[in-house]
Write an enzyme that holds these catalytic residues in place. Structure first.
Site, PDB file in Angstrom:
ATOM      1  N   ARG A  67      58.355  32.203  39.923  1.00 21.01           N
ATOM      2  CA  ARG A  67      57.246  33.164  39.821  1.00 21.01           C
ATOM      3  C   ARG A  67      57.718  34.610  39.918  1.00 21.01           C
ATOM      4  O   ARG A  67      57.181  35.489  39.242  1.00 21.01           O
ATOM      5  CB  ARG A  67      56.212  32.903  40.927  1.00 21.01           C
ATOM      6  CG  ARG A  67      55.509  31.574  40.742  1.00 21.01           C
ATOM      7  CD  ARG A  67      54.344  31.390  41.708  1.00 21.01           C
ATOM      8  NE  ARG A  67      53.952  30.000  41.698  1.00 21.01           N
ATOM      9  CZ  ARG A  67      53.134  29.454  40.808  1.00 21.01           C
ATOM     10  NH1 ARG A  67      52.593  30.187  39.860  1.00 21.01           N
ATOM     11  NH2 ARG A  67      52.849  28.173  40.854  1.00 21.01           N
ATOM     12  N   MET A  92      45.550  31.146  34.136  1.00 19.65           N
ATOM     13  CA  MET A  92      45.704  29.908  34.892  1.00 19.65           C
ATOM     14  C   MET A  92      47.059  29.804  35.608  1.00 19.65           C
ATOM     15  O   MET A  92      47.621  28.718  35.726  1.00 19.65           O
ATOM     16  CB  MET A  92      45.468  28.699  33.974  1.00 19.65           C
ATOM     17  CG  MET A  92      44.141  28.740  33.231  1.00 19.65           C
ATOM     18  SD  MET A  92      42.694  29.032  34.288  1.00 19.65           S
ATOM     19  CE  MET A  92      42.305  27.358  34.751  1.00 19.65           C
ATOM     20  N   LEU A  95      49.356  33.708  41.407  1.00 17.05           N
ATOM     21  CA  LEU A  95      50.190  34.900  41.622  1.00 17.05           C
ATOM     22  C   LEU A  95      50.679  34.903  43.071  1.00 17.05           C
ATOM     23  O   LEU A  95      49.954  34.461  43.976  1.00 17.05           O
ATOM     24  CB  LEU A  95      49.364  36.159  41.324  1.00 17.05           C
ATOM     25  CG  LEU A  95      48.951  36.301  39.850  1.00 17.05           C
ATOM     26  CD1 LEU A  95      47.830  37.324  39.679  1.00 17.05           C
ATOM     27  CD2 LEU A  95      50.154  36.674  38.985  1.00 17.05           C
ATOM     28  N   ASN A 109      38.952  38.644  39.665  1.00 19.16           N
ATOM     29  CA  ASN A 109      39.105  37.314  39.070  1.00 19.16           C
ATOM     30  C   ASN A 109      37.730  36.704  38.852  1.00 19.16           C
ATOM     31  O   ASN A 109      36.817  36.923  39.642  1.00 19.16           O
ATOM     32  CB  ASN A 109      39.901  36.427  40.057  1.00 19.16           C
ATOM     33  CG  ASN A 109      40.064  35.002  39.561  1.00 19.16           C
ATOM     34  OD1 ASN A 109      40.480  34.772  38.420  1.00 19.16           O
ATOM     35  ND2 ASN A 109      39.751  34.031  40.404  1.00 19.16           N
ATOM     36  N   HIS A 111      35.745  33.046  38.496  1.00 19.68           N
ATOM     37  CA  HIS A 111      35.918  31.621  38.797  1.00 19.68           C
ATOM     38  C   HIS A 111      34.603  30.896  38.515  1.00 19.68           C
ATOM     39  O   HIS A 111      33.535  31.394  38.901  1.00 19.68           O
ATOM     40  CB  HIS A 111      36.344  31.428  40.257  1.00 19.68           C
ATOM     41  CG  HIS A 111      36.602  29.996  40.591  1.00 19.68           C
ATOM     42  ND1 HIS A 111      37.747  29.339  40.181  1.00 19.68           N
ATOM     43  CD2 HIS A 111      35.846  29.086  41.239  1.00 19.68           C
ATOM     44  CE1 HIS A 111      37.687  28.079  40.578  1.00 19.68           C
ATOM     45  NE2 HIS A 111      36.543  27.902  41.229  1.00 19.68           N
ATOM     46  N   ASP A 147      41.698  31.513  44.748  1.00 22.40           N
ATOM     47  CA  ASP A 147      40.237  31.624  44.604  1.00 22.40           C
ATOM     48  C   ASP A 147      39.546  32.119  45.874  1.00 22.40           C
ATOM     49  O   ASP A 147      38.450  31.671  46.222  1.00 22.40           O
ATOM     50  CB  ASP A 147      39.619  30.285  44.133  1.00 22.40           C
ATOM     51  CG  ASP A 147      40.111  29.892  42.749  1.00 22.40           C
ATOM     52  OD1 ASP A 147      40.375  30.786  41.929  1.00 22.40           O
ATOM     53  OD2 ASP A 147      40.248  28.686  42.489  1.00 22.40           O
ATOM     54  N   ALA A 175      26.633  32.559  31.961  1.00 24.00           N
ATOM     55  CA  ALA A 175      26.470  33.418  33.140  1.00 24.00           C
ATOM     56  C   ALA A 175      27.734  34.248  33.394  1.00 24.00           C
ATOM     57  O   ALA A 175      27.663  35.424  33.768  1.00 24.00           O
ATOM     58  CB  ALA A 175      26.132  32.565  34.357  1.00 24.00           C
TER      59      ALA A 175
HETATM   60  C1  GAR Z   1      36.341  30.426  32.469  1.00 19.65           C
HETATM   61  O1  GAR Z   1      35.349  29.453  32.688  1.00 19.65           O
HETATM   62  C2  GAR Z   1      36.882  30.961  33.787  1.00 19.65           C
HETATM   63  O2  GAR Z   1      35.909  31.054  34.779  1.00 19.65           O
HETATM   64  C3  GAR Z   1      37.891  29.900  34.130  1.00 19.65           C
HETATM   65  O3  GAR Z   1      38.529  29.614  32.912  1.00 19.65           O
HETATM   66  C4  GAR Z   1      37.594  29.806  31.852  1.00 19.65           C
HETATM   67  C5  GAR Z   1      38.225  30.719  30.832  1.00 19.65           C
HETATM   68  O4  GAR Z   1      37.416  30.799  29.683  1.00 19.65           O
HETATM   69  N1  GAR Z   1      38.830  30.371  35.118  1.00 19.65           N
HETATM   70  C6  GAR Z   1      39.335  29.607  36.074  1.00 19.65           C
HETATM   71  O5  GAR Z   1      39.076  28.428  36.184  1.00 19.65           O
HETATM   72  C7  GAR Z   1      40.288  30.312  37.014  1.00 19.65           C
HETATM   73  N2  GAR Z   1      40.366  29.620  38.265  1.00 19.65           N
HETATM   74  P1  GAR Z   1      37.660  31.930  28.616  1.00 19.65           P
HETATM   75  O6  GAR Z   1      39.147  31.870  28.250  1.00 19.65           O
HETATM   76  O7  GAR Z   1      36.789  31.543  27.448  1.00 19.65           O
HETATM   77  O8  GAR Z   1      37.271  33.242  29.217  1.00 19.65           O
END
Ligand code: GAR
Length: 219
Positions: A67, A92, A95, A109, A111, A147, A175
């Site tokens: 990392r 994904m 960090l 972020n 979530h 998170d 949302a």
């Molecule tokens: C979204 O639902 C976001 O909340 C989630 O990944 C998706 C990305 O969609 N993030 C996580 O799960 C991070 N822990 P997108 O590429 O269409 O924005």
């Protein structure tokens, strides 16, 4: 008006990036997306940025031995672009604490759950198997633990009878596309103040309604 120089980090589709791009088209929007960075080569989010002329960079984490070297390259890229704020939009990768601390209160972020419930992956599947009647999404300042961090904006989303994970994810995503631009507007506009684990928002209103699920028909 100086707009806050913002980078968006992603790993995939980039629908949240698109929501931020669309919001930032407005002249009064207090943030400007100056760079989009993906850790996944060919992520379709990169195309969305390129389409509107936002510079993109791919930093493939698999090419690094751990990392720290990955984040050193990321840090250089952010510095070279003069970035002041980072939005994680479906990024994904975890960090490290040292990176997160360096950007304290400057990483937000999104979530797909009502944190602190359902941290981690497969949120919608777990929500459905637990039988909860509301889920939602959260935009928060990032802390080192996955998170976690002071919450800026949340939306509550009802679980419908017969939902599968895809149907629920789609409702939550709608949302998300409202929450993330709102959170960025508040943070970049200087309307947020972090006090311990809470975020105070200047002149913030809140809904004056209670939702029931199932509905009792009296709304
Ligand atoms: C979204 O639902 C976001 O909340 C989630 O990944 C998706 C990305 O969609 N993030 C996580 O799960 C991070 N822990 P997108 O590429 O269409 O924005």
């Amino acid at each position: 008006m100086a707009r806050l120089k913002t980078a968006v980090l992603l790993s995939g589709r980039g629908s949240n990036l698109q929501a931020l791009i669309d919001a930032a088209l407005e002249q009064e929007f207090p943030a400007k997306i100056v760079r989009v960075i993906s850790n996944v080569p060919g992520a379709s989010g990169l195309d969305r940025a390129e389409k509107v002329g936002i510079p993109t960079t791919t930093i493939d984490h698999r090419e690094f031995d751990g990392r720290e070297p990955f984040e050193a390259t990321l840090q250089t890229e952010l510095q070279n672009s003069g970035v002041e704020l980072i939005c994680l939009a479906g990024f994904m990768r975890l960090l490290t604490k040292s990176f997160v601390d360096r950007w304290h209160d400057r990483i937000i972020n999104i979530h797909p759950s009502l944190l602190p419930s359902y941290k981690g992956l497969h949120t919608h599947e777990r929500v459905l198997s637990d039988g909860v009647r509301f889920t939602g999404c959260t935009v928060h300042f990032l802390r080192a633990e996955m998170d976690t961090g002071p919450i800026i904006v949340q939306a509550a989303v009802p679980v419908h009878p017969g939902d599968d994970a895809d149907a629920l994810a789609a409702r939550v995503l709608t949302a998300e596309h409202r929450c993330f631009p709102l959170a960025l507007r508040l943070v970049a506009g200087g309307k947020t103040r972090v006090i311990g684990n809470r975020v105070e928002i200047e002149n913030a209103g809140a809904p004056d309604v209670v939702s029931l699920n199932p509905d009792d028909g009296k709304a």
